[in-house]
Design a protein around this motif. Sequence first.
Motif, PDB file in Angstrom:
ATOM      1  N   ASN A  28       0.728  -1.356   0.006  1.00 43.85           N
ATOM      2  CA  ASN A  28       0.015   0.121  -0.053  1.00 43.85           C
ATOM      3  C   ASN A  28       0.757   1.306   0.013  1.00 43.85           C
ATOM      4  O   ASN A  28       0.321   2.574   0.387  1.00 43.85           O
ATOM      5  N   ASN A  32      -0.839   4.443   0.954  1.00 42.49           N
ATOM      6  CA  ASN A  32      -0.758   4.853   2.475  1.00 42.49           C
ATOM      7  C   ASN A  32       0.218   5.871   2.904  1.00 42.49           C
ATOM      8  O   ASN A  32       0.780   5.610   3.465  1.00 42.49           O
ATOM      9  N   THR A 123      -6.104   6.848   4.743  1.00 48.77           N
ATOM     10  CA  THR A 123      -6.644   7.026   6.143  1.00 48.77           C
ATOM     11  C   THR A 123      -5.797   7.663   6.927  1.00 48.77           C
ATOM     12  O   THR A 123      -5.900   8.391   8.065  1.00 48.77           O
ATOM     13  N   ASN A 167     -13.238  -1.654  12.357  1.00 49.05           N
ATOM     14  CA  ASN A 167     -12.461  -0.839  11.477  1.00 49.05           C
ATOM     15  C   ASN A 167     -12.302  -1.555  10.075  1.00 49.05           C
ATOM     16  O   ASN A 167     -11.371  -2.263   9.929  1.00 49.05           O
ATOM     17  N   SER A 170      -9.478  -1.468   7.722  1.00 49.46           N
ATOM     18  CA  SER A 170      -8.326  -2.215   8.336  1.00 49.46           C
ATOM     19  C   SER A 170      -8.085  -3.613   7.914  1.00 49.46           C
ATOM     20  O   SER A 170      -7.065  -4.375   7.777  1.00 49.46           O
ATOM     21  N   GLY A 173      -6.174  -4.395   4.942  1.00 48.47           N
ATOM     22  CA  GLY A 173      -4.889  -3.721   4.830  1.00 48.47           C
ATOM     23  C   GLY A 173      -4.838  -2.416   4.676  1.00 48.47           C
ATOM     24  O   GLY A 173      -3.812  -1.675   4.183  1.00 48.47           O
ATOM     25  N   ASN A 174      -5.984  -1.640   5.308  1.00 51.06           N
ATOM     26  CA  ASN A 174      -5.992  -0.109   5.020  1.00 51.06           C
ATOM     27  C   ASN A 174      -6.164   0.510   6.511  1.00 51.06           C
ATOM     28  O   ASN A 174      -7.234   0.681   6.735  1.00 51.06           O
ATOM     29  N   ASN A 175      -5.077   0.388   7.323  1.00 51.69           N
ATOM     30  CA  ASN A 175      -4.934   0.952   8.326  1.00 51.69           C
ATOM     31  C   ASN A 175      -4.232   2.151   8.557  1.00 51.69           C
ATOM     32  O   ASN A 175      -2.938   2.138   7.969  1.00 51.69           O
ATOM     33  N   ILE A 178      -0.084   1.639   8.972  1.00 47.56           N
ATOM     34  CA  ILE A 178       0.671   0.876   8.051  1.00 47.56           C
ATOM     35  C   ILE A 178       1.908   1.479   7.549  1.00 47.56           C
ATOM     36  O   ILE A 178       1.724   3.058   7.272  1.00 47.56           O
ATOM     37  N   HIS A 251     -10.406   5.407  11.929  1.00 50.83           N
ATOM     38  CA  HIS A 251      -8.713   5.873  11.576  1.00 50.83           C
ATOM     39  C   HIS A 251      -8.284   7.058  12.582  1.00 50.83           C
ATOM     40  O   HIS A 251      -7.125   6.808  13.185  1.00 50.83           O
ATOM     41  N   THR A 254      -8.050   5.359  15.961  1.00 50.83           N
ATOM     42  CA  THR A 254      -6.683   4.435  15.842  1.00 50.83           C
ATOM     43  C   THR A 254      -5.532   5.176  16.114  1.00 50.83           C
ATOM     44  O   THR A 254      -4.595   4.894  16.978  1.00 50.83           O
ATOM     45  N   HIS A 258      -3.077   5.234  19.452  1.00 50.93           N
ATOM     46  CA  HIS A 258      -1.694   4.837  19.253  1.00 50.93           C
ATOM     47  C   HIS A 258      -0.829   5.991  20.244  1.00 50.93           C
ATOM     48  O   HIS A 258       0.226   5.722  20.533  1.00 50.93           O
TER      49      HIS A 258
END
Length: 319
Positions: A28, A32, A123, A167, A170, A173-175, A178, A251, A254, A258
């Motif tokens: 990505n 990303n 995101t 999510n 996610s 694979g779209n977090n 990443i 997102h 998230t 974090h």
Amino acid sequence: MSHNTNTSIKSAPIAESGPWAAAGEHPNAVTNRFYTYECVQEIAAFIQRLVPAKPELAIICGSGLGGLADLIVDKTVIPYSEIPHFPRSTVVGHRSNLVFGTFNGLNVVCMQGRFHPYEGYTTAMCAFPVRVMHMLGARSLVVTCAAGGLNKDYSVGDIMLIKDHLNLPSFAGNNPLIGHNDERFGPRFPPVGHAYDRQYIMKMKEIAAKYNLQLREGVYCGLGGPCYETIAEINMLRLLGGDAVGMSTVHEVTLAAHCGFRTLGIALITNKCLSDYNSTYEAVHEDVIRISELKADELQQLIFDFVNVLKNNDLENQH
Ligand SMILES: O=P(O)(O)O[C@H]1O[C@H](CO)[C@@H](O)[C@H]1O
Ligand SMILES: Nc1nc2[nH]cnc2c(=O)[nH]1
């Protein structure tokens, strides 16, 4: 306002140059893009020169809910267009201002308008202002959104405290996390099981009880949009345990988890998600905005009162 937009470009390995880095070798990598720590520092420093007071609380306004920022006093309004590297909100019902000042006596920073992946932002780009607001000093976050009601017991106009989320991007694979993890933001593998602060939820329920308001508490499903859901998707989301569905929030929360924010998530149910093939009803954004604006006062009052909790430090396990 003049500023040098090129000082923090650490790497611009993709076609257009910008303040982001690609996500390394991840498949990505192109889609990303994310903002580097240095870029977030540059933005925070730019803002601090305009607004030296440290915000305690960060607020993100959902669709049609930007009126909250108008209640902030001793305001400094910074249009996103004047902040280096900031994207713009392109959606009806979202203005494009970062608003500073006091709300019920507390220093706040408020996003009057957010960014959604369907606007063409990654995101990570959508959520990065959370990091800016954290770097400015905020440690509590109130995130609001408009959402469709999946739960059959919900009515239009209900206010749902978000206890957890799905999510969905996610899963594919779209977090927003990443790519290269800069430990100065937070850990490589952040826990998100308690991304929505239980004490904030309890306090908000107590506040609502004073107004004889019954708040819902449920699971928010974040999808990429911009389509509203098909009936099959609505049925699937219900099976997965979703109570409300939207195209934002997950997102942002998230990245908030974090970097260590304590977060209160509030979804306003602006429409029902119907799963009857014989019904002609379809969700439309005009209705979303109309209901949001109709219920904005109630929501603003709850958040206003919630500020007392923060001001009085009326919480256990403050971290
Ligand atoms: O989540 P917010 O920004 O409140 O907006 C919600 O409303 C819009 C759809 O009507 C989508 O952007 C959805 O995410
Ligand atoms: N995905 C989605 N977003 C919304 N935002 C407000 N209502 C809805 C909805 O029904 N579905």
